[in-house]
Design an enzyme around this catalytic site. Structure first.
Site: not given
Ligand SMILES: [Zn+2]
Length: 147
Positions: A56, A58, A89, A86
């Protein structure tokens, strides 16, 4: 003189990263990390390219910023991310002890808020910055995938 370094100013840069992800067929989420008005990390979602569900935006940003700083903690840093992080993260951000998280659109299904994931007690959160732009980009992406 007005301060040019607003949340919108930096979120636009995160949105530019999300656009790059979009063009590369990745779910369009972009992130940047800022210290004292200086961008030290600029990343986007790479889950398709790396064939890795943990790639991801992040996660990339945390690693990149830590490399830049030369230390693992991101105290004094602000993360700008186009979509609500999410829980994975949010967990990584917890460990980073990042000072501030500014996100755009809410993610009611997978966002850390609806999942009830806790951030570090010292992390400040600002939400809804250019949320419409970020949400539109996601909608455009999923519409293009359905064609
Ligand atoms: Zn994430």
């Amino acid at each position: 003189m007005e301060n040019p370094f607003t949340h919108e100013y930096f979120m636009k840069k995160a949105l530019q990263e999300a656009e790059v992800a979009f063009e590369q067929g990745e779910i369009p989420v972009g992130a940047i990390i800022v210290v004292e008005n200086r961008v030290i990390a600029r990343t986007h979602n790479l889950t398709e390219l790396l064939n890795d569900v943990t790639a991801h935006a992040e996660m990339q940003a945390i690693t990149s910023a830590a490399n830049f700083i030369g230390g693992k903690y991101l105290k004094g840093c602000t993360l700008y991310v186009t979509l609500e992080p999410c829980q994975m993260c949010a967990g990584a951000l917890y460990w980073s002890q990042i000072s501030k998280i500014v996100f755009g659109a809410r993610d009611d299904q997978r966002g850390f808020m609806s999942m009830g994931t806790k951030l570090h007690p010292k992390t400040e959160v600002v939400s809804g910055v250019l949320a419409q732009e970020a949400a539109d980009l996601m909608l455009r992406f999923f519409a293009s995938k359905r064609k």
